[in-house]
Design a protein around this motif. Structure first.
Motif, PDB file in Angstrom:
ATOM      1  N   CYS A  26       0.963  -1.153   0.144  1.00 23.48           N
ATOM      2  CA  CYS A  26      -0.407  -0.259   0.003  1.00 23.48           C
ATOM      3  C   CYS A  26       1.560   1.406  -0.201  1.00 23.48           C
ATOM      4  N   LYS A  27       0.472   2.150  -0.364  1.00 25.65           N
ATOM      5  CA  LYS A  27       1.257   3.318  -1.072  1.00 25.65           C
ATOM      6  C   LYS A  27       1.510   4.162   0.592  1.00 25.65           C
ATOM      7  N   CYS A  28       0.802   3.637   1.889  1.00 25.26           N
ATOM      8  CA  CYS A  28       0.513   3.918   2.846  1.00 25.26           C
ATOM      9  C   CYS A  28       1.433   4.434   3.555  1.00 25.26           C
ATOM     10  N   GLY A  29       1.909   2.768   2.599  1.00 24.48           N
ATOM     11  CA  GLY A  29       3.633   2.260   3.997  1.00 24.48           C
ATOM     12  C   GLY A  29       2.994   1.939   5.477  1.00 24.48           C
ATOM     13  N   ALA A  30       2.177   1.548   5.907  1.00 24.43           N
ATOM     14  CA  ALA A  30       1.257   0.706   6.355  1.00 24.43           C
ATOM     15  C   ALA A  30       1.392  -0.766   6.524  1.00 24.43           C
ATOM     16  N   TRP A  31       1.082  -0.962   5.041  1.00 20.40           N
ATOM     17  CA  TRP A  31       0.708  -2.768   4.644  1.00 20.40           C
ATOM     18  C   TRP A  31       1.410  -3.267   3.135  1.00 20.40           C
ATOM     19  N   MET A  32       1.542  -4.663   3.398  1.00 19.76           N
ATOM     20  CA  MET A  32       2.385  -5.205   2.639  1.00 19.76           C
ATOM     21  C   MET A  32       2.330  -6.266   2.900  1.00 19.76           C
ATOM     22  N   ALA A  33       1.973  -7.062   1.563  1.00 19.02           N
ATOM     23  CA  ALA A  33       1.477  -8.913   1.134  1.00 19.02           C
ATOM     24  C   ALA A  33       3.103  -9.292   2.105  1.00 19.02           C
ATOM     25  N   ASP A  34       2.261 -10.384   2.381  1.00 16.02           N
ATOM     26  CA  ASP A  34       3.235 -12.104   3.059  1.00 16.02           C
ATOM     27  C   ASP A  34       3.790 -12.351   1.272  1.00 16.02           C
ATOM     28  N   ALA A  35       5.255 -13.067   1.578  1.00 20.19           N
ATOM     29  CA  ALA A  35       5.463 -13.651   0.334  1.00 20.19           C
ATOM     30  C   ALA A  35       4.446 -14.323  -0.242  1.00 20.19           C
ATOM     31  N   ASP A  36       4.304 -15.064   0.932  1.00 21.67           N
ATOM     32  CA  ASP A  36       3.008 -16.010   0.289  1.00 21.67           C
ATOM     33  C   ASP A  36       1.749 -15.939   0.132  1.00 21.67           C
ATOM     34  N   ASP A  37       1.341 -14.547   0.079  1.00 24.57           N
ATOM     35  CA  ASP A  37       0.135 -14.171   0.428  1.00 24.57           C
ATOM     36  C   ASP A  37      -0.576 -14.473  -1.345  1.00 24.57           C
ATOM     37  N   ARG A  38      -1.624 -15.060  -2.021  1.00 28.98           N
ATOM     38  CA  ARG A  38      -2.024 -15.955  -2.853  1.00 28.98           C
ATOM     39  C   ARG A  38      -3.148 -14.634  -3.613  1.00 28.98           C
ATOM     40  N   ARG A  39      -3.918 -14.128  -2.530  1.00 29.86           N
ATOM     41  CA  ARG A  39      -5.168 -13.140  -2.744  1.00 29.86           C
ATOM     42  C   ARG A  39      -4.547 -11.496  -2.431  1.00 29.86           C
ATOM     43  N   PRO A  40      -3.143 -11.375  -2.637  1.00 29.56           N
ATOM     44  CA  PRO A  40      -2.918 -10.294  -1.987  1.00 29.56           C
ATOM     45  C   PRO A  40      -3.318  -8.426  -2.949  1.00 29.56           C
TER      46      PRO A  40
END
Length: 114
Positions: A26-40
């Motif tokens: 996320c551009k806000c910097g507060a969220w990033m998908a886990d490497a194994d997340d299949r539905r980011p």
């Protein structure tokens, strides 16, 4: 108060590279998908919705009083109805123990036409 348009801009989906591998973020910097997340994308949408809900939540009478006139809020209490924020603030003066906060801001005059 942040508009929905500004909120969506601030929370646009982006790609960040960690050790050369792309990650949905996320551009806000507060969220990033886990490497194994299949539905980011779905996870990002949930983050954006949660951030919007938090930004539009009123928790204190002071926050309620600071809202623009004609703002419509809905208390989180079960079976509560949407009301003008000013009416809710006035009611709090008469019944300070009411369980009507927190409340969600549904609309402000700054949001534009309904």
């Amino acid at each position: 108060m942040t508009s929905l348009e500004q909120h969506l801009t601030d929370h646009a989906q982006s790609t960040r590279y960690i050790d050369g591998a792309p990650h949905c973020a996320c551009k806000c910097g507060a969220w990033m998908a886990d490497a194994d997340d299949r539905r980011p994308t779905q996870a990002h949408r949930a983050h954006v919705a949660d951030a919007w809900r938090e930004a539009r939540t009123v928790r204190t009478v002071e926050e309620l009083d600071a809202l623009p006139g004609l703002t419509i809020v809905k208390p989180f209490a079960p079976l509560s109805e949407a009301v003008l924020a000013s009416d809710l603030a006035d009611d709090r003066l008469d019944n300070p123990d009411d369980d009507d906060l927190p409340a969600l801001i549904l609309w402000t005059p700054e949001d534009g036409a309904l």
